[in-house]
Structure formats: C-alpha cells, structure tokens
Design an enzyme around this catalytic site. Structure first.
Site, PDB file in Angstrom:
ATOM      1  N   VAL A   1       1.377   8.380  -6.489  1.00 64.82           N
ATOM      2  CA  VAL A   1       0.486   9.392  -6.134  1.00 64.82           C
ATOM      3  C   VAL A   1      -1.093   9.382  -6.053  1.00 64.82           C
ATOM      4  O   VAL A   1      -1.533   8.986  -5.150  1.00 64.82           O
ATOM      5  CB  VAL A   1       0.415   9.879  -6.947  1.00 64.82           C
ATOM      6  CG1 VAL A   1      -0.834  11.283  -7.694  1.00 64.82           C
ATOM      7  CG2 VAL A   1       1.934  10.837  -7.363  1.00 64.82           C
ATOM      8  N   TYR A   2      -1.088   7.859  -6.592  1.00 64.50           N
ATOM      9  CA  TYR A   2      -2.461   6.893  -6.378  1.00 64.50           C
ATOM     10  C   TYR A   2      -2.754   6.030  -5.380  1.00 64.50           C
ATOM     11  O   TYR A   2      -3.742   6.462  -4.371  1.00 64.50           O
ATOM     12  CB  TYR A   2      -2.457   5.683  -7.378  1.00 64.50           C
ATOM     13  CG  TYR A   2      -4.043   4.728  -7.627  1.00 64.50           C
ATOM     14  CD1 TYR A   2      -4.519   5.398  -8.948  1.00 64.50           C
ATOM     15  CD2 TYR A   2      -3.158   3.559  -7.264  1.00 64.50           C
ATOM     16  CE1 TYR A   2      -5.687   4.584  -8.370  1.00 64.50           C
ATOM     17  CE2 TYR A   2      -5.109   2.808  -7.406  1.00 64.50           C
ATOM     18  CZ  TYR A   2      -5.809   3.085  -7.552  1.00 64.50           C
ATOM     19  OH  TYR A   2      -7.229   2.558  -7.944  1.00 64.50           O
ATOM     20  N   SER A   3      -1.451   5.486  -4.827  1.00 61.86           N
ATOM     21  CA  SER A   3      -0.923   5.290  -3.309  1.00 61.86           C
ATOM     22  C   SER A   3      -2.047   6.360  -2.121  1.00 61.86           C
ATOM     23  O   SER A   3      -2.766   6.252  -1.589  1.00 61.86           O
ATOM     24  CB  SER A   3       0.047   4.326  -2.480  1.00 61.86           C
ATOM     25  OG  SER A   3       0.050   3.519  -3.332  1.00 61.86           O
TER      26      SER A   3
ATOM     27  N   SER B   1      -3.579   9.255  -2.952  1.00 56.48           N
ATOM     28  CA  SER B   1      -4.925   9.711  -2.680  1.00 56.48           C
ATOM     29  C   SER B   1      -6.570   8.374  -2.094  1.00 56.48           C
ATOM     30  O   SER B   1      -7.215   9.273  -1.964  1.00 56.48           O
ATOM     31  CB  SER B   1      -5.131   9.988  -4.561  1.00 56.48           C
ATOM     32  OG  SER B   1      -4.788   8.574  -5.035  1.00 56.48           O
TER      33      SER B   1
END
Length: 267
Positions: free
Chosen positions: A141-143, A145
C-alpha cells in the site's frame, strides 16, 4: 530576496532536517504540523496544517502569502507509512494512507498553484520514496501511494510548465528517522497465513530504518533541486543498492526481478 518555502510535515524526521537546513541557508521557512505548539526549539516558523483538512491547508497558505507577499517553494513532505499483507490489512487503513500520501499532497499543490501562477514562478518538490518504484511485499500500500504520487508529478509537471512552475519529485531510500514509530502496522494475526513471514519482515524493515542514512543528505539534495534553474522530474536519494534496484527493474525480466526481491525478503 530570500525565497519563501513551505514544507509540510516539518515536526520531525526528514521534514525537520530539510526545514532546518534551508533556514541555515537563509531561506524564509514555514514548516507545518497538525499541532505546531507541540514543536519546540526549531529555528524556523511553524504553522498549523493538516493535509487531510482542505480548510487548514488554505488557511496556512493564505497566512504565509499575506505575511510574505509570495510563496516560492512547496516541499510536500508529510506522509505516513503502512505495513501488512494486503489480505490482512483493513481497507479503511489503505484508504487512510492514500488520503495522507496521495490526496493530501494534491490538495496542498492545488492551494499553492494560484499564487505561483500570479508570480509566474514557483517550484514544487514532492517527497515520494524509492519504494514507489516497485511493489514491495508487506509494504504494497505504501509503495502504491508513493508510486501514484510519482505519476501525478509527471502529469502536473506538463500541465503547469507554461506558468513558470516546476514540479519534481525526490524519492528517498531508508533514512534514520522515527517513521517506523508512526506507521500503521497491520497486527500479526495468530491465524494469519502470513504470520511468520510478515513478523520476520517487520523486524527487517525497522532495522533498515535504524541503519539508514542521515536525513541531512536529503536536505542537501533538496537545496540543489531548489537552486536548479532546469530541474529534472525524478530524483533518487539513497544507498547504491537502493538506487540500483530501480535500474535492475528496468532491465531485468519481471520474474527474475521478482525472484531477487523474494530472496531479499526471505519469501
């Protein structure tokens, strides 16, 4: 005339380091925090701004422009981490992460662009992540965003160029900050199919941050970007292997690159 800089998320970590460094180099710096009264002993100005609150963004920008008469540089630094297997991570936490890391920076850009158009000059620097160049296990999810913010930067760069505004991004690797403490960590559920591997990787992620580079390296890179008359669109700041991993993704077959990542993360 000293340039006026607005930097979001300047209460700690990379943002605080950049704000302090630019202040030392005679910029008029406005850092932001949701609770600026709690930020002590910083040499630069602090204003209240919550990237999830459009009214607070507009108020902060209006306050700076009213006081200084201009706004030369926006550094979109505020963000937060998130970890977890996609299957186990609550969807509302995924959406919350995108609100902070993607939609929040867009709202700040929308707030500063009218003033920069009036000036016919301005520079926006979006702080993304080397993780945004690849889908990392348990950090997907971080990647996503940060990767989305990279692409928005590319699109907006073309849209605003005729107004004299430059929009670039700078992608840091692992830096020694408190980002791990502020992440949302999906719990390691006892009945999870990913329990053992996720737990191992959580420890690995925290170790990478603890062993990361000094945030001043990022501050120096940002200063160079600000001083550039013709900046690039993409910058990467990190260790050799972090930056080299992006090159490898371009040149290696997908399955070979995936195997390298899986070996690294012991999957």
């Amino acid at each position: 005339m000293s340039k006026v800089v607005l930097i979001t998320g300047a209460s700690s970590g990379i943002g605080k380091a950049i704000a302090g460094y630019l202040h030392q180099h005679n910029f008029v710096v406005y850092g932001t925090s949701r609770n600026p009264d709690n930020v002590k002993d910083v040499p630069f100005n602090m204003v209240a701004l919550d990237v999830l609150d459009v009214q607070s963004i507009q108020k902060a920008v209006s306050t700076i422009v009213s006081k200084e008469g201009r706004l030369d540089v926006l550094i979109n630094n505020a963000g937060k981490g998130i970890t977890g297997p996609i299957e186990d991570t609550p969807t509302h936490e995924m959406k919350s992460n995108f609100d902070t890391n993607f939609f929040g920076p867009i709202e700040v850009m929308k707030a500063v662009l009218p003033q920069m158009r009036i000036q016919r000059a301005g520079k926006i620097i979006n702080v993304t992540s080397i993780a945004g160049y690849m889908g990392l296990p348990f950090r997907g999810v971080y990647s996503a965003s940060k990767g989305a913010l990279e692409l928005i930067t590319e699109a907006m760069s073309m849209e605003v160029k005729s107004f004299g505004v430059s929009i670039v991004n700078v992608a840091p690797g692992d830096f020694a900050t408190n980002i791990a403490a502020g992440r949302y960590h999906t719990p390691v559920f006892e009945d999870s199919a990913y329990k053992e591997k996720y737990a191992e990787n959580l420890a690995l992620m925290d170790a990478h941050v603890d062993e990361g580079m000094n945030p001043e390296v990022m501050a120096k890179a940002v200063l160079k970007i600000i001083n550039s008359n013709n900046p690039n669109i993409h910058y990467k700041v990190g260790g050799f292997m972090e930056k080299f991993s992006i090159i490898l993704k371009r040149i290696l077959p997908d399955k070979v690159y995936e195997k390298l990542l899986m070996n690294h993360y012991k999957l």
